[in-house]
Design a protein around this motif. Structure first.
Motif, PDB file in Angstrom:
ATOM      1  N   THR A   1       0.831  -1.204   0.000  1.00  0.00           N
ATOM      2  CA  THR A   1       0.000   0.000   0.000  1.00  0.00           C
ATOM      3  C   THR A   1       0.866   1.255   0.000  1.00  0.00           C
ATOM      4  O   THR A   1       0.564   2.240  -0.681  1.00  0.00           O
ATOM      5  CB  THR A   1      -0.930   0.008   1.236  1.00  0.00           C
ATOM      6  N   ALA A   2       1.961   1.223   0.768  1.00  0.00           N
ATOM      7  CA  ALA A   2       2.872   2.374   0.821  1.00  0.00           C
ATOM      8  C   ALA A   2       3.530   2.627  -0.529  1.00  0.00           C
ATOM      9  O   ALA A   2       3.677   3.782  -0.956  1.00  0.00           O
ATOM     10  CB  ALA A   2       3.928   2.140   1.895  1.00  0.00           C
TER      11      ALA A   2
ATOM     12  N   PHE B   1      -4.933  -0.726   9.341  1.00  0.00           N
ATOM     13  CA  PHE B   1      -5.395   0.046   8.193  1.00  0.00           C
ATOM     14  C   PHE B   1      -4.219   0.815   7.614  1.00  0.00           C
ATOM     15  O   PHE B   1      -3.243   1.107   8.318  1.00  0.00           O
ATOM     16  CB  PHE B   1      -6.539   1.010   8.555  1.00  0.00           C
ATOM     17  N   ALA B   2      -4.305   1.138   6.344  1.00  0.00           N
ATOM     18  CA  ALA B   2      -3.281   1.935   5.666  1.00  0.00           C
ATOM     19  C   ALA B   2      -3.946   2.556   4.446  1.00  0.00           C
ATOM     20  O   ALA B   2      -4.521   1.834   3.625  1.00  0.00           O
ATOM     21  CB  ALA B   2      -2.092   1.061   5.253  1.00  0.00           C
ATOM     22  N   ARG B   3      -3.881   3.899   4.316  1.00  0.00           N
ATOM     23  CA  ARG B   3      -4.604   4.554   3.216  1.00  0.00           C
ATOM     24  C   ARG B   3      -4.071   5.962   2.951  1.00  0.00           C
ATOM     25  O   ARG B   3      -3.430   6.579   3.805  1.00  0.00           O
ATOM     26  CB  ARG B   3      -6.093   4.630   3.549  1.00  0.00           C
TER      27      ARG B   3
ATOM     28  N   PRO C   1      -3.928  16.675   1.903  1.00  0.00           N
ATOM     29  CA  PRO C   1      -3.874  15.222   1.677  1.00  0.00           C
ATOM     30  C   PRO C   1      -2.763  14.607   2.521  1.00  0.00           C
ATOM     31  O   PRO C   1      -1.708  15.215   2.720  1.00  0.00           O
ATOM     32  CB  PRO C   1      -3.571  15.106   0.178  1.00  0.00           C
ATOM     33  N   TYR C   2      -2.999  13.408   3.023  1.00  0.00           N
ATOM     34  CA  TYR C   2      -1.986  12.790   3.893  1.00  0.00           C
ATOM     35  C   TYR C   2      -2.089  11.269   3.880  1.00  0.00           C
ATOM     36  O   TYR C   2      -3.115  10.683   3.544  1.00  0.00           O
ATOM     37  CB  TYR C   2      -2.091  13.327   5.324  1.00  0.00           C
ATOM     38  N   TRP C   3      -0.985  10.660   4.267  1.00  0.00           N
ATOM     39  CA  TRP C   3      -0.880   9.203   4.431  1.00  0.00           C
ATOM     40  C   TRP C   3      -1.140   8.874   5.887  1.00  0.00           C
ATOM     41  O   TRP C   3      -0.718   9.582   6.801  1.00  0.00           O
ATOM     42  CB  TRP C   3       0.513   8.747   4.031  1.00  0.00           C
ATOM     43  N   GLU C   4      -1.846   7.775   6.128  1.00  0.00           N
ATOM     44  CA  GLU C   4      -2.053   7.333   7.510  1.00  0.00           C
ATOM     45  C   GLU C   4      -2.121   5.822   7.575  1.00  0.00           C
ATOM     46  O   GLU C   4      -2.548   5.152   6.630  1.00  0.00           O
ATOM     47  CB  GLU C   4      -3.325   7.942   8.112  1.00  0.00           C
ATOM     48  N   CYS C   5      -1.657   5.314   8.697  1.00  0.00           N
ATOM     49  CA  CYS C   5      -1.747   3.879   8.949  1.00  0.00           C
ATOM     50  C   CYS C   5      -1.811   3.647  10.450  1.00  0.00           C
ATOM     51  O   CYS C   5      -1.393   4.491  11.253  1.00  0.00           O
ATOM     52  CB  CYS C   5      -0.562   3.122   8.335  1.00  0.00           C
ATOM     53  N   GLY C   6      -2.365   2.510  10.831  1.00  0.00           N
ATOM     54  CA  GLY C   6      -2.444   2.130  12.247  1.00  0.00           C
ATOM     55  C   GLY C   6      -1.576   0.929  12.517  1.00  0.00           C
ATOM     56  O   GLY C   6      -1.725  -0.111  11.860  1.00  0.00           O
ATOM     57  N   LEU C   7      -0.663   1.042  13.459  1.00  0.00           N
ATOM     58  CA  LEU C   7       0.277  -0.037  13.764  1.00  0.00           C
ATOM     59  C   LEU C   7      -0.103  -0.682  15.098  1.00  0.00           C
ATOM     60  O   LEU C   7      -0.218   0.004  16.113  1.00  0.00           O
ATOM     61  CB  LEU C   7       1.708   0.512  13.834  1.00  0.00           C
ATOM     62  N   VAL C   8      -0.288  -1.993  15.083  1.00  0.00           N
ATOM     63  CA  VAL C   8      -0.651  -2.744  16.285  1.00  0.00           C
ATOM     64  C   VAL C   8       0.510  -3.663  16.643  1.00  0.00           C
ATOM     65  O   VAL C   8       1.008  -4.407  15.794  1.00  0.00           O
ATOM     66  CB  VAL C   8      -1.930  -3.573  16.067  1.00  0.00           C
TER      67      VAL C   8
END
Length: 227
Positions: free
Chosen positions: A100-101, A125-127, A137-144
């Motif tokens: 996705t990146a 999530f990653a989007r 506009p920005y990139w975001e992701c959630g790291l668990v």
């Protein structure tokens, strides 16, 4: 009381009469007061008796209760078998963070932060957020991570004070911290901590409400990859 009659015990009356005639007396057992919490049916001045209709109605009520319980159990068993208890692994996402990146970098115009994750770590999530109300506009992701610690990553090339205030929920700046050789502004609100730093072509905002330690670890990775 309807349906309740004092018991006329002929044998006891005859025995009492015989004892009176012979001059002997039966030992009297004192009844407890009905206000006594230890009082039982034996302490009543009479024994309650159910009429035939009352006994039939009570028996029907008991049978109905048993049938109702059995019917409820019969419904629950197949439902529980069709819906087994969830496992921890069921909540893990199949998001391919690296892929996705790579796709996002083609349109973002800056180097995307997407760390390599360990065996028990994943991105839920990653989007790419292109059409935002803030106009950035920005990139975001959630790291668990292994202990379910969560770090939210947001990265933008056109960051401005208004966007940062919205992203951090108007958190208050508290200090400046050096992590991984980069300067990070620290903001806090309620249980959340935010780290903000500018790099050569983007601004990164990290946040977590589960672990400041894990937040610092991710900040070190960001500084190492983007610094």
């Amino acid at each position: 009381m309807e349906g309740v009659e004092p018991e006329n015990n002929t044998e006891n009356n005859a025995q009492a009469a015989a004892n009176a005639a012979s001059g002997t007396q039966m030992p009297a057992t004192a009844r407890r007061s009905l206000d006594d919490p230890n009082a039982t049916f034996e302490d009543l001045p009479f024994k309650p008796q159910l009429t035939e209709k009352q006994a039939k109605r009570a028996n029907q009520t008991f049978k109905g209760m048993v049938l109702s319980i059995g019917f409820t159990i019969a419904i629950l068993i197949p439902v529980l078998m069709l819906n087994p208890a969830p496992k921890d692994d069921a909540f893990e996402s199949d998001v391919n963070l690296q892929a996705t990146a790579e796709q996002t970098e083609k349109i973002s115009g800056f180097e995307i932060f997407a760390p390599e994750l360990g065996e028990k770590e994943y991105a839920n999530f990653a989007r790419w957020q292109a059409n935002t109300a803030q106009g950035v506009p920005y990139w975001e992701c959630g790291l668990v991570f292994e202990n379910k610690d969560f770090v939210w990553v947001r990265q933008a090339a056109e960051a401005n004070p208004t966007w940062i205030a919205l992203i951090t929920d108007a958190a208050v700046p508290t200090e400046t911290r050096t992590i991984g050789g980069a300067q990070w502004e620290v903001r806090t609100k309620d249980q959340g901590t935010y780290l903000i730093s500018e790099f050569k072509d983007s601004t990164v905002v990290l946040s977590s409400d589960t672990s400041d330690v894990q937040l610092n670890v991710v900040a070190e990775q960001v500084a190492s990859e983007l610094g």
